[in-house]
Design an enzyme around this catalytic site. Structure first.
Site, PDB file in Angstrom:
ATOM      1  N   GLY A   1       0.817  -1.200   0.000  1.00 41.63           N
ATOM      2  CA  GLY A   1       0.000   0.000   0.000  1.00 41.63           C
ATOM      3  C   GLY A   1       0.850   1.250   0.000  1.00 41.63           C
ATOM      4  N   ASN A   2       2.174   1.075  -0.143  1.00 43.84           N
ATOM      5  CA  ASN A   2       3.125   2.182  -0.121  1.00 43.84           C
ATOM      6  C   ASN A   2       3.236   2.784  -1.516  1.00 43.84           C
ATOM      7  OD1 ASN A   2       5.749   3.539  -0.391  1.00 43.84           O
ATOM      8  ND2 ASN A   2       6.125   2.841   1.700  1.00 43.84           N
TER       9      ASN A   2
ATOM     10  N   LYS B   1       6.742   2.825  -3.089  1.00 47.24           N
ATOM     11  CA  LYS B   1       7.193   1.503  -3.499  1.00 47.24           C
ATOM     12  C   LYS B   1       6.494   1.074  -4.789  1.00 47.24           C
ATOM     13  CE  LYS B   1       8.048  -1.297  -0.151  1.00 47.24           C
ATOM     14  NZ  LYS B   1       7.940  -2.272   0.968  1.00 47.24           N
TER      15      LYS B   1
ATOM     16  N   ASP C   1      10.011  -7.434   0.900  1.00 48.26           N
ATOM     17  CA  ASP C   1      10.227  -6.985   2.265  1.00 48.26           C
ATOM     18  C   ASP C   1      11.648  -6.476   2.291  1.00 48.26           C
ATOM     19  OD1 ASP C   1       9.095  -6.590   4.893  1.00 48.26           O
ATOM     20  OD2 ASP C   1      10.639  -7.951   5.597  1.00 48.26           O
ATOM     21  N   SER C   2      11.777  -5.241   2.663  1.00 53.60           N
ATOM     22  CA  SER C   2      13.088  -4.623   2.634  1.00 53.60           C
ATOM     23  C   SER C   2      13.316  -3.895   3.935  1.00 53.60           C
ATOM     24  CB  SER C   2      13.197  -3.650   1.451  1.00 53.60           C
ATOM     25  OG  SER C   2      12.140  -2.712   1.478  1.00 53.60           O
TER      26      SER C   2
ATOM     27  N   PHE D   1      11.811   7.485  -0.298  1.00 50.62           N
ATOM     28  CA  PHE D   1      10.908   7.333   0.843  1.00 50.62           C
ATOM     29  C   PHE D   1      11.646   6.551   1.921  1.00 50.62           C
ATOM     30  CE2 PHE D   1      10.320   3.906  -2.166  1.00 50.62           C
ATOM     31  CZ  PHE D   1      10.272   2.761  -1.396  1.00 50.62           C
TER      32      PHE D   1
ATOM     33  N   TYR E   1      13.953   5.407   4.716  1.00 48.94           N
ATOM     34  CA  TYR E   1      15.244   5.856   5.249  1.00 48.94           C
ATOM     35  C   TYR E   1      16.143   6.460   4.157  1.00 48.94           C
ATOM     36  CZ  TYR E   1      13.917   2.968   9.269  1.00 48.94           C
ATOM     37  OH  TYR E   1      13.258   2.419  10.344  1.00 48.94           O
TER      38      TYR E   1
ATOM     39  N   HIS F   1      19.196  -1.581  -3.481  1.00 46.33           N
ATOM     40  CA  HIS F   1      18.967  -2.979  -3.124  1.00 46.33           C
ATOM     41  C   HIS F   1      17.785  -3.564  -3.877  1.00 46.33           C
ATOM     42  CE1 HIS F   1      16.791  -0.215  -0.607  1.00 46.33           C
ATOM     43  NE2 HIS F   1      15.972  -1.148  -0.188  1.00 46.33           N
ATOM     44  N   ARG F   2      16.714  -2.757  -4.045  1.00 42.49           N
ATOM     45  CA  ARG F   2      15.540  -3.258  -4.758  1.00 42.49           C
ATOM     46  C   ARG F   2      15.859  -3.429  -6.240  1.00 42.49           C
ATOM     47  NH1 ARG F   2      12.358   0.099  -2.631  1.00 42.49           N
ATOM     48  NH2 ARG F   2      11.830  -1.192  -0.842  1.00 42.49           N
TER      49      ARG F   2
END
Length: 206
Positions: free
Chosen positions: A11-12, A15, A69-70, A148, A150, A176-177
């Site tokens: 829901g972000n 992301k 999940d990050s 968004f 950190y 990382h993503r």
């Protein structure tokens, strides 16, 4: 043929934008998850939580679902916040404030981001699962306005930039993503080539 629907199990909004950018060249209709889906993240690893979310959203929507999940792990904090990154405080500014407060003025600020990506089918089978990492350090103050979470306090190793100072394309290359997606993309391309219909229920577990 209609493009296959891939639901982003999040829901972000930030992301979802990032995934839409990563997926734009694939023959997919990328949809956000429907409102009202809440998945309790009870896993002890990033992969566990990504799989929980992907399976729940795939079952609820009847489509393939991609979940990630990050999180951020800081060496000086014993790997915290880790899988609790999103639950470290009630908002992005509060999470950043807590992180900077707990690190204080110490010089050991090494950290890394991890991202686990999972694609699940409506029957619960796991179609793909990968993990990517990005090394860096925590800055003493927030820098940049993009991204968004950190992003404003994570400076990517050897770049001199925080994620929040990078363009989406730059972040896709170094983040990382983005690194996890580079591993996922060939797996997803094979899935799309081998399963032209919308019924993925016969796919085996990996």
């Amino acid at each position: 043929m209609n493009n296959r629907v891939l639901v982003i199990a999040s829901g972000n909004a930030g992301k979802i934008r990032e995934f839409s950018n990563l997926l734009q060249q694939l023959p997919l209709q990328v949809d956000p998850q429907p409102e009202g889906i809440e998945v309790e993240e009870t896993g002890i690893t990033f992969r566990d939580n990504a799989l929980l979310k992907a399976r729940a959203v795939a079952e609820a929507t009847g489509h393939w679902a991609l979940a990630d999940d990050s999180g951020l792990s800081v060496d000086a904090l014993g790997g915290a916040p880790g899988v609790y990154s999103a639950r470290y405080a009630d908002s992005d500014p509060a999470r950043i404030q807590r992180l900077l407060r707990e690190l204080g003025d110490r010089n050991d600020r090494q950290a890394h981001f991890s991202a686990a990506l999972c694609i699940a089918a409506p029957d619960g089978s796991v179609l793909a699962a990968v993990e990517g990492h990005c090394e860096g350090s925590i800055t003493f103050r927030a820098r940049g306005t993009q991204g968004f979470g950190y992003d404003p306090v994570f400076e990517v190793k050897n770049s001199g930039l925080t994620f929040a100072e990078m363009t989406l394309d730059h972040k896709k290359q170094h983040g990382h993503r983005g690194r996890a997606f580079a591993l996922l993309k060939p797996e997803l391309e094979k899935l799309l080539a081998n399963t032209p219909s919308q019924d993925a229920s016969t796919r085996p577990n990996l």
